[in-house]
Design a protein around this motif. Sequence first.
Motif, PDB file in Angstrom:
ATOM      1  N   GLY A 183      38.959 -32.623  38.292  1.00 46.41           N
ATOM      2  CA  GLY A 183      37.972 -31.649  38.732  1.00 46.41           C
ATOM      3  C   GLY A 183      38.456 -30.847  39.921  1.00 46.41           C
ATOM      4  O   GLY A 183      38.355 -29.606  39.942  1.00 46.41           O
ATOM      5  N   CYS A 184      38.980 -31.540  40.915  1.00 52.27           N
ATOM      6  CA  CYS A 184      39.493 -30.836  42.107  1.00 52.27           C
ATOM      7  C   CYS A 184      40.635 -29.904  41.733  1.00 52.27           C
ATOM      8  O   CYS A 184      40.697 -28.754  42.193  1.00 52.27           O
ATOM      9  CB  CYS A 184      39.963 -31.859  43.146  1.00 52.27           C
ATOM     10  N   MET A 185      41.543 -30.404  40.896  1.00 54.08           N
ATOM     11  CA  MET A 185      42.680 -29.581  40.482  1.00 54.08           C
ATOM     12  C   MET A 185      42.206 -28.322  39.753  1.00 54.08           C
ATOM     13  O   MET A 185      42.673 -27.213  40.027  1.00 54.08           O
ATOM     14  CB  MET A 185      43.590 -30.393  39.562  1.00 54.08           C
TER      15      MET A 185
ATOM     16  N   TYR B 295      50.572 -30.734  40.523  1.00 57.51           N
ATOM     17  CA  TYR B 295      49.808 -31.948  40.226  1.00 57.51           C
ATOM     18  C   TYR B 295      49.469 -32.024  38.737  1.00 57.51           C
ATOM     19  O   TYR B 295      49.495 -33.099  38.139  1.00 57.51           O
ATOM     20  CB  TYR B 295      48.528 -31.990  41.057  1.00 57.51           C
ATOM     21  N   ALA B 296      49.171 -30.861  38.121  1.00 58.82           N
ATOM     22  CA  ALA B 296      48.893 -30.843  36.689  1.00 58.82           C
ATOM     23  C   ALA B 296      50.110 -31.317  35.902  1.00 58.82           C
ATOM     24  O   ALA B 296      49.988 -32.104  34.947  1.00 58.82           O
ATOM     25  CB  ALA B 296      48.494 -29.431  36.255  1.00 58.82           C
ATOM     26  N   ALA B 297      51.288 -30.854  36.301  1.00 59.19           N
ATOM     27  CA  ALA B 297      52.520 -31.291  35.640  1.00 59.19           C
ATOM     28  C   ALA B 297      52.763 -32.780  35.877  1.00 59.19           C
ATOM     29  O   ALA B 297      53.199 -33.504  34.967  1.00 59.19           O
ATOM     30  CB  ALA B 297      53.696 -30.471  36.152  1.00 59.19           C
ATOM     31  N   PHE B 298      52.459 -33.239  37.082  1.00 57.87           N
ATOM     32  CA  PHE B 298      52.627 -34.660  37.400  1.00 57.87           C
ATOM     33  C   PHE B 298      51.733 -35.532  36.511  1.00 57.87           C
ATOM     34  O   PHE B 298      52.189 -36.546  35.957  1.00 57.87           O
ATOM     35  CB  PHE B 298      52.290 -34.891  38.876  1.00 57.87           C
ATOM     36  N   ARG B 299      50.468 -35.130  36.351  1.00 60.48           N
ATOM     37  CA  ARG B 299      49.534 -35.929  35.538  1.00 60.48           C
ATOM     38  C   ARG B 299      49.978 -35.970  34.074  1.00 60.48           C
ATOM     39  O   ARG B 299      49.819 -36.988  33.404  1.00 60.48           O
ATOM     40  CB  ARG B 299      48.124 -35.345  35.614  1.00 60.48           C
ATOM     41  N   ARG B 300      50.523 -34.872  33.602  1.00 60.01           N
ATOM     42  CA  ARG B 300      50.890 -34.800  32.191  1.00 60.01           C
ATOM     43  C   ARG B 300      52.229 -35.467  31.900  1.00 60.01           C
ATOM     44  O   ARG B 300      52.387 -36.159  30.889  1.00 60.01           O
ATOM     45  CB  ARG B 300      50.920 -33.339  31.739  1.00 60.01           C
ATOM     46  N   TYR B 301      53.221 -35.268  32.777  1.00 52.45           N
ATOM     47  CA  TYR B 301      54.582 -35.681  32.444  1.00 52.45           C
ATOM     48  C   TYR B 301      55.111 -36.865  33.256  1.00 52.45           C
ATOM     49  O   TYR B 301      56.103 -37.466  32.864  1.00 52.45           O
ATOM     50  CB  TYR B 301      55.534 -34.494  32.609  1.00 52.45           C
ATOM     51  N   VAL B 302      54.483 -37.179  34.378  1.00 52.82           N
ATOM     52  CA  VAL B 302      54.924 -38.331  35.175  1.00 52.82           C
ATOM     53  C   VAL B 302      53.917 -39.471  35.037  1.00 52.82           C
ATOM     54  O   VAL B 302      54.259 -40.583  34.624  1.00 52.82           O
ATOM     55  CB  VAL B 302      55.110 -37.944  36.660  1.00 52.82           C
ATOM     56  N   GLU B 303      52.659 -39.174  35.385  1.00 56.57           N
ATOM     57  CA  GLU B 303      51.611 -40.183  35.210  1.00 56.57           C
ATOM     58  C   GLU B 303      51.350 -40.446  33.732  1.00 56.57           C
ATOM     59  O   GLU B 303      50.964 -41.541  33.346  1.00 56.57           O
ATOM     60  CB  GLU B 303      50.330 -39.700  35.895  1.00 56.57           C
ATOM     61  N   LYS B 304      51.565 -39.438  32.895  1.00 57.35           N
ATOM     62  CA  LYS B 304      51.449 -39.531  31.439  1.00 57.35           C
ATOM     63  C   LYS B 304      50.086 -40.056  30.993  1.00 57.35           C
ATOM     64  O   LYS B 304      49.990 -41.081  30.306  1.00 57.35           O
ATOM     65  CB  LYS B 304      52.569 -40.401  30.867  1.00 57.35           C
ATOM     66  N   LEU B 305      49.037 -39.339  31.394  1.00 61.44           N
ATOM     67  CA  LEU B 305      47.707 -39.692  30.918  1.00 61.44           C
ATOM     68  C   LEU B 305      47.687 -39.637  29.399  1.00 61.44           C
ATOM     69  O   LEU B 305      48.134 -38.658  28.795  1.00 61.44           O
ATOM     70  CB  LEU B 305      46.666 -38.721  31.482  1.00 61.44           C
ATOM     71  N   GLN B 306      47.158 -40.672  28.792  1.00 59.36           N
ATOM     72  CA  GLN B 306      47.217 -40.773  27.335  1.00 59.36           C
ATOM     73  C   GLN B 306      46.459 -39.646  26.645  1.00 59.36           C
ATOM     74  O   GLN B 306      46.807 -39.243  25.538  1.00 59.36           O
ATOM     75  CB  GLN B 306      46.648 -42.129  26.886  1.00 59.36           C
ATOM     76  N   ARG B 307      45.413 -39.129  27.288  1.00 58.15           N
ATOM     77  CA  ARG B 307      44.589 -38.113  26.641  1.00 58.15           C
ATOM     78  C   ARG B 307      45.231 -36.735  26.620  1.00 58.15           C
ATOM     79  O   ARG B 307      44.752 -35.838  25.932  1.00 58.15           O
ATOM     80  CB  ARG B 307      43.225 -38.023  27.335  1.00 58.15           C
TER      81      ARG B 307
END
Length: 763
Positions: A73-75, A128-140
């Motif tokens: 949400g913040c992002m 941060y968006a790239a981090f969530r998608r490609y580093v943290e790798k959120l399954q969704r």
Amino acid sequence: MSLGVVRLLAALLLVGYAFALFGIVVYRRWMYIRLGKPMERRQGKTKTGIEGKQEFMKQVFGQSKLFKDWRSGCMHVVLFYGFIIVQFGALDLIVKGLAGRGIPWFEAAWFTFTQEVTVGLVLLAILYAAFRRYVEKLQRLKRDFKPSLVVFFIGFLMLSVVFALGFERLHQGMEGSWSAPLSSGLASLFQGISLSGSAVGFEIVWWIHLLILLLFLVYVPQSKHFHILVAPINIWLRRQGSPGRLRTLDLEDENAETFGVDQIEQFSQKQLLDLYACVECGRCTNVCPASNTGKWLSPMHLIVKLRDHLTEKGAAMTSTSPWVPAFALSQGGVHRVDPGVVVQDEFRESKTLVTTIQPTMAAHKEAWRSDEAVAVDSVQLIGDVITEEEIWACTTCRNCEDQCPVDNEHVDKIIDLRRHLVLMQGSMPHDGQRAMQNIERQSNPWGMSRMDRVKWAEEYAAKWIEQGDLLEEQAPQARERGEDPVSLIDLTRRNEIQANRLKRERTERYRVPTVQEHPNFEYLFFVGSMGSYDLRSRKITEALVRLMQEAGVNFAILGNEERNSGDTPRRMGNEMLFQQLCMENVATFEKYGVRKIVTACPHTYNTLKNEYPDFGFTGEVWHHTELLAALIDSGALTPKHEVKERVTYHDSCYLGRYNGTYEAPRRILRAVSGVTLLEMERTRENGMCCGAGGGRMWMEETAGKRVNVARTEQALAVSPTMIGSACPYCLTMLSDGTKQQGVDEQVQTKDVAEILAFAVFGE
């Protein structure tokens, strides 16, 4: 012709071409949406006027649903408002390149500072968006090439702004300034560049900035980012009444060629608008009980597949290309599901894994393929696009819709697909078909005699009368021992009144009257099939009746005149059977002047409250937790016995998300002395379904992990001694879950009414 004039003409040609392409793309997709059926006026209670506008503003400009995941949400808020703010600077930058100077209003230091801070924040949000998608790798989140494009577009757009402003400062000999921290810092790195070099640098970056803006403009409506334009419209047209009300089919329409949906154009225009509003954020799939337990259904992929099919079929039906310019963006081929792909079963032997969407996500990524040898006319909506396995996996819990930031409506589409399968093809899973036949013949899913519907009431009265006789026999001996026997009978009165009189009073007190016997009732207790026939659910019925009798509630039942509410047939697509049962019940309500109804089943509650009004019922409907909470508040019921239990309460989907009732059950539990109320990680509007809704109660799970086991594991994670519920379906599923986990002797499963009965009457 001067260089400035050439630049201006070239820029105008580029801008004109880009806007023309943008207009063509948007218009063609609007043509595809127009292929659907006209939008119907939403009936029922709606939010209008100021309330409706406030909700719209809250969702669009307050990004309220996105904050269900506060980090995302913040992002997104930074990206949303940052992109808007930066466009003022982009306009100023374009004017500088064309006219040699910017817009006078934007020359103030505060504007420069605002722009540069915003650019910095947007860059951080993109990282941060790239981090969530490609580093943290959120399954969704998907991780292929397309989702990355917007990261590059926005990231390079922000960098082009900084570089352009930096070269401008160099060329004009501006010193460092607090109002321009980023461009000043960049300018200091290129101090050795000559004036002509800085001018060339500015020119190059200026054109890059313009091209990125125009490419983004053309790309957006041809990608998932079309939601930037469509989502506000979709939210404005959102369902404003109860989500528990399904659209009624006119089965008497002689001009209807089909019922339900088996062609994409048979959906309504609002349903097709949903498809282009989808953000592909995966929030719906992330909470879906089917996706989380290894079933084929993924709400996000359901929408995406329908969108791709609409685009391809819409292009064929309108003889247009969906990709503009086609030479650059044409994708070729027609999508359909590869039937050879299966969801890998990682659940069967797991004793520790709670939920995961990974197998379902991986299967859909592999199965949804484009084939250039296939003609779009040969692709079947049911089968090639959406499989029957997906259609029947849905529990209709609507958690997907609650999480969706653009108010997509997934469940109604699935129900429309089911309606076609059932009404037009006669296709339904075998065990579900058996339940439908039993409801049709005997008005209950088990096929038990409809004349036994009232049997529970006779047994209830007999049980308490027998217990009263036993206590009466034991009372003299207890008195001799100086004891005061626990009894529902006033012992003083029993000494004063003869035994036969007492028996008549007990008979009258515990007898559950029918509407024929007691025509002056205030509440009709609609028991429902579960409460009448299922032995475990009958305990809930008896607890509720005993509490209402204790509180002096004036109620009666329909007895054998009661029919199945029709919730199960309707959610399973059998609209014809639902309407038959509904009209029979409504006629009975009118016959006896029913004005208020109370029921212990949220599914029945939702159907009576939100769907029966379409067939003429105008009465007031209460769920039993609402009535019991009101009785406690009024002092009619007093929980005086302590119940020392650690209770975690499971929210029923049809009581919570469908009807917004979260507090009444918790108020009851808080009123019981000794109860420690525990909340699961997934609770209230994000509570996970038990797996029984949408007719799944009557169909066996054959794929992945059982939904009820997954939900039971979530309940056990907070170490309760009792799992509370307010739905007979949920209670059955959770009871089975504790048995399968081998903890049924340590962790009880009780309805809220049963817990309150303990507190009011003691053991």
